[in-house]
Design a protein around this motif. Structure first.
Motif, PDB file in Angstrom:
ATOM      1  N   SER A  70       0.868   7.446   3.495  1.00  0.00           N
ATOM      2  CA  SER A  70      -0.502   7.298   3.029  1.00  0.00           C
ATOM      3  C   SER A  70      -1.406   6.852   4.171  1.00  0.00           C
ATOM      4  CB  SER A  70      -0.569   6.257   1.921  1.00  0.00           C
ATOM      5  OG  SER A  70      -1.905   5.956   1.649  1.00  0.00           O
ATOM      6  N   HIS A 103       0.827  -1.214   0.000  1.00  0.00           N
ATOM      7  CA  HIS A 103       0.000   0.000   0.000  1.00  0.00           C
ATOM      8  C   HIS A 103       0.863   1.265   0.000  1.00  0.00           C
ATOM      9  CE1 HIS A 103      -4.223   1.490   1.301  1.00  0.00           C
ATOM     10  NE2 HIS A 103      -3.579   2.453   0.680  1.00  0.00           N
ATOM     11  N   SER A 104       2.004   1.153   0.688  1.00  0.00           N
ATOM     12  CA  SER A 104       2.945   2.280   0.649  1.00  0.00           C
ATOM     13  C   SER A 104       4.335   1.736   0.986  1.00  0.00           C
ATOM     14  CB  SER A 104       2.515   3.378   1.642  1.00  0.00           C
ATOM     15  OG  SER A 104       3.263   3.309   2.827  1.00  0.00           O
ATOM     16  N   SER A 120      -0.361  12.459   0.377  1.00  0.00           N
ATOM     17  CA  SER A 120       1.091  12.475   0.187  1.00  0.00           C
ATOM     18  C   SER A 120       1.557  11.084  -0.213  1.00  0.00           C
ATOM     19  CB  SER A 120       1.790  12.934   1.457  1.00  0.00           C
ATOM     20  OG  SER A 120       2.019  11.838   2.298  1.00  0.00           O
ATOM     21  N   LEU A 121       2.686  11.008  -0.919  1.00  0.00           N
ATOM     22  CA  LEU A 121       3.145   9.708  -1.411  1.00  0.00           C
ATOM     23  C   LEU A 121       3.629   8.804  -0.287  1.00  0.00           C
ATOM     24  CD1 LEU A 121       5.125  10.082  -4.725  1.00  0.00           C
ATOM     25  CD2 LEU A 121       2.965   8.939  -4.307  1.00  0.00           C
ATOM     26  N   HIS A 122       4.393   9.366   0.658  1.00  0.00           N
ATOM     27  CA  HIS A 122       5.066   8.495   1.617  1.00  0.00           C
ATOM     28  C   HIS A 122       4.218   8.071   2.785  1.00  0.00           C
ATOM     29  CE1 HIS A 122       9.169   7.816   0.338  1.00  0.00           C
ATOM     30  NE2 HIS A 122       8.962   8.882  -0.392  1.00  0.00           N
ATOM     31  N   ARG A 127       2.295  14.303 -11.813  1.00  0.00           N
ATOM     32  CA  ARG A 127       3.509  13.578 -11.404  1.00  0.00           C
ATOM     33  C   ARG A 127       4.311  13.105 -12.626  1.00  0.00           C
ATOM     34  NH1 ARG A 127       2.668  12.794  -5.827  1.00  0.00           N
ATOM     35  NH2 ARG A 127       0.623  12.060  -5.220  1.00  0.00           N
ATOM     36  N   VAL A 141      -0.705   5.509  -7.739  1.00  0.00           N
ATOM     37  CA  VAL A 141      -0.440   6.823  -7.143  1.00  0.00           C
ATOM     38  C   VAL A 141      -1.537   7.800  -7.552  1.00  0.00           C
ATOM     39  CG1 VAL A 141       2.084   6.631  -6.948  1.00  0.00           C
ATOM     40  CG2 VAL A 141       1.084   7.375  -9.097  1.00  0.00           C
ATOM     41  N   GLU A 142      -1.627   8.891  -6.809  1.00  0.00           N
ATOM     42  CA  GLU A 142      -2.613   9.914  -7.159  1.00  0.00           C
ATOM     43  C   GLU A 142      -2.168  10.615  -8.438  1.00  0.00           C
ATOM     44  OE1 GLU A 142      -3.634  12.719  -4.092  1.00  0.00           O
ATOM     45  OE2 GLU A 142      -4.776  13.979  -5.492  1.00  0.00           O
ATOM     46  N   ASN A 163       2.417   0.971 -10.280  1.00  0.00           N
ATOM     47  CA  ASN A 163       2.586   1.861  -9.127  1.00  0.00           C
ATOM     48  C   ASN A 163       1.281   2.646  -9.038  1.00  0.00           C
ATOM     49  OD1 ASN A 163       3.594   3.342  -6.994  1.00  0.00           O
ATOM     50  ND2 ASN A 163       4.998   4.590  -8.237  1.00  0.00           N
ATOM     51  N   SER A 187       2.253   0.822  -4.383  1.00  0.00           N
ATOM     52  CA  SER A 187       1.424   2.020  -4.347  1.00  0.00           C
ATOM     53  C   SER A 187       2.140   3.082  -3.530  1.00  0.00           C
ATOM     54  CB  SER A 187       0.071   1.671  -3.715  1.00  0.00           C
ATOM     55  OG  SER A 187      -0.726   2.830  -3.608  1.00  0.00           O
ATOM     56  N   ASN A 188       1.959   4.324  -3.923  1.00  0.00           N
ATOM     57  CA  ASN A 188       2.555   5.455  -3.205  1.00  0.00           C
ATOM     58  C   ASN A 188       4.076   5.400  -3.159  1.00  0.00           C
ATOM     59  OD1 ASN A 188       0.116   6.903  -2.290  1.00  0.00           O
ATOM     60  ND2 ASN A 188      -0.303   4.972  -1.240  1.00  0.00           N
TER      61      ASN A 188
END
Ligand SMILES: NC(=O)c1ccc[n+]([C@@H]2O[C@H](COP(=O)([O-])OP(=O)(O)OC[C@H]3O[C@@H](n4cnc5c(N)ncnc54)[C@H](OP(=O)(O)O)[C@@H]3O)[C@@H](O)[C@H]2O)c1
Length: 319
Positions: A317, A154-155, A313-315, A216, A208-209, A206, A185-186
């Motif tokens: 989540s 998930h992250s 945020s990516l890291h 991105r 990601v938002e 991957n 993910s993330n």
């Protein structure tokens, strides 16, 4: 490095396997026959993944969907509308509802489970080799399934060592057939590169938002370079950008909804797109987002909406 013996875990997995076995009711007549012989819509647009499998390009996302009837109804509405891909996560705490909906719909329509692509995700607290197997078995039990089509970290979470142990566990689970494909993910660029350098199996996606307001581009380019597909989460920017006048102008001119424009743009960029809705009419209209093509001019106008806007945020989540 991963421990070599996995037998206790494997026996637990076998239990989960038996539990899911009743789902495998194959109907040899036609998997597309609906109730009363009605043909289910089959607009199956898929994307090729780097492990040789295919993934349906639109999924119903179920973040913040409750573990009950509302989510079951939404998933059944989605499957009736033609979706063949559900995106859940252990963290969403609705895997039982997803599994119940899938089972009910497969039984009602005589559709084999294999026709529906199921994704779920390993939560950060379960990183580590054994912990990953345990979490995977738990998710399989909650869904009532023998395998997932796609299982994601998930992250990246904080600990690189545990993250790599989790990845080794996923590589093993893939060999055992408990997950068909594995991804992340993330993951930002640094974490992705670190994983690529240490992995035996490349992630297929991957998640990601990504949407026009936060594209991105550098991360997308890195993923492209390694043939890792982008799964675009929050493709509607959580509903925050549906009133954008520039999206509104294109939508009105084409007779589409703003959501359809955002989903179509993302799909045209080659992404797997994961719109979430619990509203049957939106579930239906979101799925119809691939039934038209945006002109190059409109695509360029939408590309120009980049403003580095992201809702998460990516890291770290929480999603
Ligand atoms: N990996 C991760 O860390 C992560 C993070 C976030 C999301 N995701 C995945 O991506 C999925 C989607 O992201 P998201 O849930 O953050 O946001 P989203 O899909 O961008 O937006 C969902 C919001 O938009 C509304 N909506 C949906 N369709 C609409 C339409 N046609 N017209 C107007 N409003 C509409 C929904 O309301 P209603 O439900 O009331 O219709 C909901 O409030 C998630 O469900 C999850 O599967 C993953």
């Amino acid at each position: 490095m991963a421990p070599s013996a996995i037998s206790p875990v494997q026996s637990e997995m076998n239990l989960a396997q038996q539990k899911g076995a009743d789902l495998e009711r194959r109907d040899s007549t036609s998997p597309l026959q609906g109730v009363g012989g009605r043909k289910m819509p089959q607009r199956k647009r898929t994307i090729d993944l780097n492990d040789g499998s295919e993934i349906p390009q639109i999924a119903l996302g179920v973040y913040k969907a409750p573990n009950g009837q509302e989510t079951e109804d939404a998933i059944i509405a989605a499957l009736d509308a033609g979706y063949r891909h559900i995106d859940s996560a252990a963290r969403y705490m609705n895997e039982e509802a997803c599994g119940r909906a899938l089972k009910r719909w497969c039984e009602r329509t005589g559709t084999p489970r294999e026709e529906v692509y199921i994704t779920t995700k390993l939560w950060d607290a379960d990183h580590g080799y054994e912990a990953t197997f345990n979490a995977l078995v738990d998710s399989l039990k909650k869904f009532g399934l023998e395998y997932f089509d796609l299982y994601l970290l998930h992250s990246p979470a904080d600990c690189e060592t545990k993250r790599l142990e989790s990845w080794r566990a996923l590589e093993t689970a893939q060999k055992l057939g408990k997950v068909k494909s594995i991804g992340v993910s993330n993951f930002g660029a640094a974490d992705l590169q670190h994983l690529i350098q240490n992995a035996n199996v490349l992630p297929v996606v991957n998640q990601v938002e990504v949407h026009p307001f936060g594209q991105r581009k550098d991360l997308v380019a890195l993923c492209e370079q390694h043939n890792i597909k982008i799964e675009a989460y929050s493709p509607l920017a959580r509903g925050n950008k549906l009133n954008d006048p520039r999206i509104g102008e294109i939508a009105e001119r084409l007779g589409k909804t703003p959501a359809q424009i955002l989903i179509n743009w993302s799909a045209a960029r080659g992404n797997v797109v994961l719109p979430k809705s619990l509203t049957a009419s939106r579930i239906q209209s979101n799925f119809e987002s691939l039934d038209f093509e945006l002109s190059e001019k409109d695509m360029a106008a939408i590309d120009a909406l980049e403003e580095n806007y992201v809702t998460g945020s990516l890291h770290k989540s929480d999603d």
